[in-house]
Motif scaffolding. Structure first.
Motif, PDB file in Angstrom:
ATOM      1  N   LEU A  11     -15.051  46.267  18.364  1.00  0.00           N
ATOM      2  CA  LEU A  11     -15.013  44.805  18.440  1.00  0.00           C
ATOM      3  C   LEU A  11     -13.586  44.278  18.424  1.00  0.00           C
ATOM      4  O   LEU A  11     -13.253  43.325  19.150  1.00  0.00           O
ATOM      5  CB  LEU A  11     -15.821  44.194  17.294  1.00  0.00           C
ATOM      6  CG  LEU A  11     -17.330  44.374  17.386  1.00  0.00           C
ATOM      7  CD1 LEU A  11     -17.990  43.889  16.099  1.00  0.00           C
ATOM      8  CD2 LEU A  11     -17.893  43.650  18.589  1.00  0.00           C
ATOM      9  N   ASP A  12     -12.739  44.915  17.620  1.00  0.00           N
ATOM     10  CA  ASP A  12     -11.332  44.512  17.560  1.00  0.00           C
ATOM     11  C   ASP A  12     -10.672  44.711  18.920  1.00  0.00           C
ATOM     12  O   ASP A  12      -9.940  43.843  19.406  1.00  0.00           O
ATOM     13  CB  ASP A  12     -10.606  45.307  16.479  1.00  0.00           C
ATOM     14  CG  ASP A  12      -9.220  44.768  16.202  1.00  0.00           C
ATOM     15  OD1 ASP A  12      -9.051  43.527  16.213  1.00  0.00           O
ATOM     16  OD2 ASP A  12      -8.306  45.593  15.976  1.00  0.00           O
ATOM     17  N   ARG A  13     -10.940  45.843  19.552  1.00  0.00           N
ATOM     18  CA  ARG A  13     -10.384  46.128  20.883  1.00  0.00           C
ATOM     19  C   ARG A  13     -10.902  45.119  21.908  1.00  0.00           C
ATOM     20  O   ARG A  13     -10.154  44.628  22.747  1.00  0.00           O
ATOM     21  CB  ARG A  13     -10.753  47.558  21.295  1.00  0.00           C
ATOM     22  CG  ARG A  13     -10.353  47.935  22.683  1.00  0.00           C
ATOM     23  CD  ARG A  13      -8.875  47.960  22.838  1.00  0.00           C
ATOM     24  NE  ARG A  13      -8.559  48.314  24.220  1.00  0.00           N
ATOM     25  CZ  ARG A  13      -7.368  48.311  24.705  1.00  0.00           C
ATOM     26  NH1 ARG A  13      -6.351  47.993  23.947  1.00  0.00           N
ATOM     27  NH2 ARG A  13      -7.155  48.626  25.942  1.00  0.00           N
ATOM     28  N   THR A  14     -12.178  44.783  21.819  1.00  0.00           N
ATOM     29  CA  THR A  14     -12.766  43.805  22.732  1.00  0.00           C
ATOM     30  C   THR A  14     -12.114  42.444  22.571  1.00  0.00           C
ATOM     31  O   THR A  14     -11.803  41.772  23.565  1.00  0.00           O
ATOM     32  CB  THR A  14     -14.287  43.701  22.497  1.00  0.00           C
ATOM     33  OG1 THR A  14     -14.881  44.990  22.693  1.00  0.00           O
ATOM     34  CG2 THR A  14     -14.926  42.706  23.445  1.00  0.00           C
ATOM     35  N   SER A  19      -8.529  38.329  24.639  1.00  0.00           N
ATOM     36  CA  SER A  19      -7.365  37.482  24.407  1.00  0.00           C
ATOM     37  C   SER A  19      -6.346  37.641  25.531  1.00  0.00           C
ATOM     38  O   SER A  19      -5.782  36.650  26.019  1.00  0.00           O
ATOM     39  CB  SER A  19      -6.733  37.829  23.062  1.00  0.00           C
ATOM     40  OG  SER A  19      -5.597  37.036  22.839  1.00  0.00           O
ATOM     41  N   THR A  20      -6.134  38.872  25.957  1.00  0.00           N
ATOM     42  CA  THR A  20      -5.212  39.135  27.064  1.00  0.00           C
ATOM     43  C   THR A  20      -5.706  38.477  28.354  1.00  0.00           C
ATOM     44  O   THR A  20      -4.937  37.850  29.085  1.00  0.00           O
ATOM     45  CB  THR A  20      -5.058  40.656  27.277  1.00  0.00           C
ATOM     46  OG1 THR A  20      -4.571  41.234  26.067  1.00  0.00           O
ATOM     47  CG2 THR A  20      -4.107  40.963  28.410  1.00  0.00           C
ATOM     48  N   ILE A  21      -6.990  38.613  28.598  1.00  0.00           N
ATOM     49  CA  ILE A  21      -7.573  38.015  29.807  1.00  0.00           C
ATOM     50  C   ILE A  21      -7.448  36.500  29.774  1.00  0.00           C
ATOM     51  O   ILE A  21      -7.069  35.869  30.774  1.00  0.00           O
ATOM     52  CB  ILE A  21      -9.048  38.448  29.952  1.00  0.00           C
ATOM     53  CG1 ILE A  21      -9.125  39.934  30.291  1.00  0.00           C
ATOM     54  CG2 ILE A  21      -9.759  37.611  31.016  1.00  0.00           C
ATOM     55  CD1 ILE A  21     -10.519  40.515  30.185  1.00  0.00           C
ATOM     56  N   ARG A  24      -3.902  35.399  30.512  1.00  0.00           N
ATOM     57  CA  ARG A  24      -3.598  35.520  31.940  1.00  0.00           C
ATOM     58  C   ARG A  24      -4.255  34.393  32.728  1.00  0.00           C
ATOM     59  O   ARG A  24      -3.637  33.775  33.603  1.00  0.00           O
ATOM     60  CB  ARG A  24      -4.078  36.871  32.472  1.00  0.00           C
ATOM     61  CG  ARG A  24      -3.790  37.072  33.953  1.00  0.00           C
ATOM     62  CD  ARG A  24      -4.207  38.442  34.456  1.00  0.00           C
ATOM     63  NE  ARG A  24      -5.497  38.904  33.961  1.00  0.00           N
ATOM     64  CZ  ARG A  24      -6.677  38.594  34.523  1.00  0.00           C
ATOM     65  NH1 ARG A  24      -6.734  37.817  35.583  1.00  0.00           N
ATOM     66  NH2 ARG A  24      -7.806  39.076  34.021  1.00  0.00           N
ATOM     67  N   GLN A  25      -5.502  34.091  32.406  1.00  0.00           N
ATOM     68  CA  GLN A  25      -6.197  33.014  33.093  1.00  0.00           C
ATOM     69  C   GLN A  25      -5.542  31.662  32.835  1.00  0.00           C
ATOM     70  O   GLN A  25      -5.473  30.814  33.730  1.00  0.00           O
ATOM     71  CB  GLN A  25      -7.671  32.973  32.667  1.00  0.00           C
ATOM     72  CG  GLN A  25      -8.474  34.123  33.210  1.00  0.00           C
ATOM     73  CD  GLN A  25      -9.911  34.110  32.735  1.00  0.00           C
ATOM     74  OE1 GLN A  25     -10.242  33.503  31.720  1.00  0.00           O
ATOM     75  NE2 GLN A  25     -10.773  34.788  33.468  1.00  0.00           N
ATOM     76  N   GLU A  26      -5.037  31.461  31.635  1.00  0.00           N
ATOM     77  CA  GLU A  26      -4.343  30.210  31.316  1.00  0.00           C
ATOM     78  C   GLU A  26      -3.104  30.052  32.192  1.00  0.00           C
ATOM     79  O   GLU A  26      -2.846  28.966  32.719  1.00  0.00           O
ATOM     80  CB  GLU A  26      -3.964  30.191  29.844  1.00  0.00           C
ATOM     81  CG  GLU A  26      -3.293  28.904  29.416  1.00  0.00           C
ATOM     82  CD  GLU A  26      -2.934  28.917  27.938  1.00  0.00           C
ATOM     83  OE1 GLU A  26      -2.650  27.820  27.428  1.00  0.00           O
ATOM     84  OE2 GLU A  26      -2.928  29.989  27.314  1.00  0.00           O
ATOM     85  N   ARG A  27      -2.347  31.142  32.368  1.00  0.00           N
ATOM     86  CA  ARG A  27      -1.168  31.086  33.240  1.00  0.00           C
ATOM     87  C   ARG A  27      -1.562  30.809  34.692  1.00  0.00           C
ATOM     88  O   ARG A  27      -0.934  29.998  35.372  1.00  0.00           O
ATOM     89  CB  ARG A  27      -0.373  32.396  33.151  1.00  0.00           C
ATOM     90  CG  ARG A  27       0.359  32.593  31.845  1.00  0.00           C
ATOM     91  CD  ARG A  27       1.292  33.795  31.872  1.00  0.00           C
ATOM     92  NE  ARG A  27       0.625  35.032  32.206  1.00  0.00           N
ATOM     93  CZ  ARG A  27       0.065  35.868  31.330  1.00  0.00           C
ATOM     94  NH1 ARG A  27       0.104  35.586  30.048  1.00  0.00           N
ATOM     95  NH2 ARG A  27      -0.516  36.988  31.735  1.00  0.00           N
TER      96      ARG A  27
END
Length: 64
Positions: A11-14, A19-21, A24-27
């Motif tokens: 779950l932590d990895r997910t 969060s990374t995705i 990126r989408q925000e940028r």
């Protein structure tokens, strides 16, 4: 207990992946928003510069 720790690690990895995705989408959204704004400004300038143009009866409108 090991099963719970494994699930927690998964779950932590997910959460990190998501969060990374999201970052990126925000940028990408910010970049696309700037591009749309630029295109809207260009179109407004184009329309303003052609505001007095008269379409003759036998001419096709520009969207054809």
């Amino acid at each position: 207990m090991i099963e719970i720790e494994e699930r927690l690690a998964h779950l932590d990895r997910t959460v990190e992946d998501l969060s990374t995705i999201i970052a990126r989408q925000e940028r990408e959204i910010a970049q696309l928003t700037r591009r749309v704004q630029m295109l809207l400004e260009r179109e407004a300038e184009r329309e303003a510069s052609q505001g007095d143009a008269v379409i003759m009866g036998d001419e096709r409108p520009p969207h054809y």
